[in-house]
Design an enzyme around this catalytic site. Structure first.
Site, PDB file in Angstrom:
ATOM      1  CB  CYS A  27      -0.927   0.031   1.210  1.00  0.00           C
ATOM      2  SG  CYS A  27      -1.823  -1.471   1.548  1.00  0.00           S
ATOM      3  CG  ASP A 261      -3.128   0.502  -3.093  1.00  0.00           C
ATOM      4  OD1 ASP A 261      -3.807  -0.490  -3.438  1.00  0.00           O
ATOM      5  OD2 ASP A 261      -3.100   0.920  -1.925  1.00  0.00           O
ATOM      6  CG  ASN A 262      -1.488  -3.414  -3.079  1.00  0.00           C
ATOM      7  OD1 ASN A 262      -1.318  -2.503  -2.277  1.00  0.00           O
ATOM      8  ND2 ASN A 262      -2.355  -4.392  -2.864  1.00  0.00           N
TER       9      ASN A 262
END
Length: 490
Positions: A27, A261-262
């Site tokens: 994150c 974000d991921n």
């Protein structure tokens, strides 16, 4: 994210679909890359702790003034933020709730990490506490409402930028009441890498127990289902905002970016749930773009990274990218022309975390591991520190990774033949390619700004100089890599 143009441009109302790679599959480092347009080795956020530079005073001093929203604000944009900023935002060591990063006209930031109820927002630097009444407190809906308020009351004389960062679908995966029974029969995808042993991978992957226990499978399927349930409220948020933009006559002149974000794994290589790993399921996320001049119904294979988002938005706004310190590139040209020449490789890097004590629940594992889930399968460790070159071009789809451990473990994948990364080909691939990829990795790990955009291994402009591996100079911190023994890989 929403970006209103300063001037009207003809609009083609459609979406352009990409996949986007993250500079680090965690994150806070990833969010820092989005904001700064820089790789983790340049913004120095390495994990989700204050000690790892997540929202630290050092980050605030060295990076926040140069994020792309700050640059937009200095160029006359109204800027609006709502949602999760960086994991440690609002903590006492990070300046508390009163800290509002430079460059934001309106600020509604979640204190610390993801929640859905019983949380605190910094509303322009003042704390506001929320409870557990769905009708007024459910965070995704609160973010939708404050975003709609901004659209209704903002100045119409200035362009605007909005960044809405919902914690959903992050744990604790608390769905809105009306969606709690959705997707009853949904389970995590059973791809060929689901619940199989990572026999030729780094030790951290090899330690996972295969086959997984029924407890672990039920756990990850439940998490997968709950994540989907929380995203239904995100769908509602997006719909409300698009309808409001349309009602105001602003939709056709606004760029919209939708991404994450991921990634996240649920059972791949018998790892129950988490991120942090180098594989596609953790580093590759969707990216959808809508806006003026975006070609209709396009799916691009261009190698786009999260460090490119800031440069792209600044380019749309007419900001001179040469004035920035960003490592990324603007992909505005390929939004409008899918045949545009583009990069062939990017860097992915991660610094592992572990604790100096034994987990009481898993005493046999010893110290140094972290993120241990059911059945004592651990998702991270001190030496889960790696860097990768991800290469995509006309004739090659490769990933080359090195671990910074005593073994200098190497993983290489040919994703054309092996899209689920089942077979590590480090011991069978041509030695010349290994040497070139090692060289390219060192270049990217020491790059900054323009040098991060130099030609990749499979770009015709690439020049390989083996002597670079043995030179002293600016890359002193990387000289350990020159001792890599290729014979150990063959």
């Amino acid at each position: 994210m929403y970006l209103k143009l300063k001037r009207f441009s003809p609009c083609i109302k459609t979406l352009h679909f990409y996949f986007q790679y993250v500079g680090s599959a965690l994150c806070c480092p990833s969010r820092a890359s989005i904001l700064s347009g820089r790789y983790p080795h340049n913004h120095h956020v390495v994990n989700n702790t204050i000690e790892g530079n997540c929202s630290s005073k050092a980050w605030q001093k060295s990076q926040e003034p140069y994020t792309f929203p700050a640059l937009l604000h200095s160029s006359g944009y109204q800027t609006f933020f709502a949602g999760k900023y960086l994991n440690q935002y609002g903590s006492e060591d990070a300046g508390g709730i009163s800290h509002v990063p430079p460059g934001w006209s309106y600020w509604f930031a979640l204190e610390k990490n993801s929640k859905y109820y019983n949380y605190t927002l910094s509303e322009n630097g003042r704390a506001r506490n929320y409870g557990q009444n769905y009708s007024v407190d459910y965070l995704t809906d609160v973010l939708a409402n404050v975003s709609l308020d901004f659209l209704n009351y903002k100045s119409n004389n200035e362009p605007f930028f909005m960044m809405i960062a919902t914690p959903a679908p992050h744990s604790p995966w608390t769905a809105a009441p009306q969606y709690e029974s959705s997707f009853k029969d949904v389970t995590a995808p059973r791809n060929s890498n689901f619940n199989v042993h990572g026999k030729d991978k780094h030790w951290l992957i090899r330690q996972a127990k295969t086959p997984m226990s029924n407890t672990s499978i039920q756990f990850l399927d439940n998490a997968f289902r709950k994540r989907w349930q929380t995203l239904l409220s995100v769908d509602d948020l997006v719909e409300k905002l698009l309808k409001q933009l349309q009602a105001r006559g602003e939709l056709d002149n606004t760029f919209i970016f939708f991404t994450s974000d991921n990634g996240y794994h649920t059972g791949q290589f018998s790892l129950p749930i988490d991120k942090r790993q180098l594989y596609e399921f953790d580093i590759k996320v969707p990216l959808l773009v809508r806006g003026p001049g975006v070609k209709p119904n396009q799916t691009s294979k261009a190698l786009v990274a999260n460090i490119d988002l800031g440069p792209t938005i600044l380019d749309i706004a007419g900001y001179d990218l040469n004035k920035t310190q960003m490592d990324g590139m603007s992909y505005l040209p390929i939004l409008k022309n899918s045949n545009e020449t583009w990069r062939t490789d990017i860097l992915v890097e991660y610094q592992g975390e572990g604790v100096n004590r034994t987990d009481p629940a898993c005493p046999a594992l010893g110290p140094g591991v972290s993120q241990c889930f059911p059945d004592c399968v651990c998702e991270d460790a001190y030496n889960n520190t790696y860097a990768c070159v991800r290469t995509i071009c006309k004739d090659h789809d490769l990933q080359y990774c090195e671990f910074d451990d005593a073994e200098v473990f190497v993983e290489v994948y040919n994703l054309t033949a092996d899209p689920n990364q089942l077979t590590n080909i480090a011991k069978t691939i041509d030695q010349e390619i290994l040497e070139k990829m090692n060289h390219r990795l060192m270049v990217l790990q020491s790059c900054s700004g323009v040098s991060c955009r130099s030609p990749g291994v499979f770009d015709p402009r690439y020049q390989f100089d083996p002597m670079w591996l043995f030179r002293n100079g600016d890359q002193g911190h990387l000289l350990r890599r020159k001792s890599l023994k290729w014979s150990t890989l063959l």
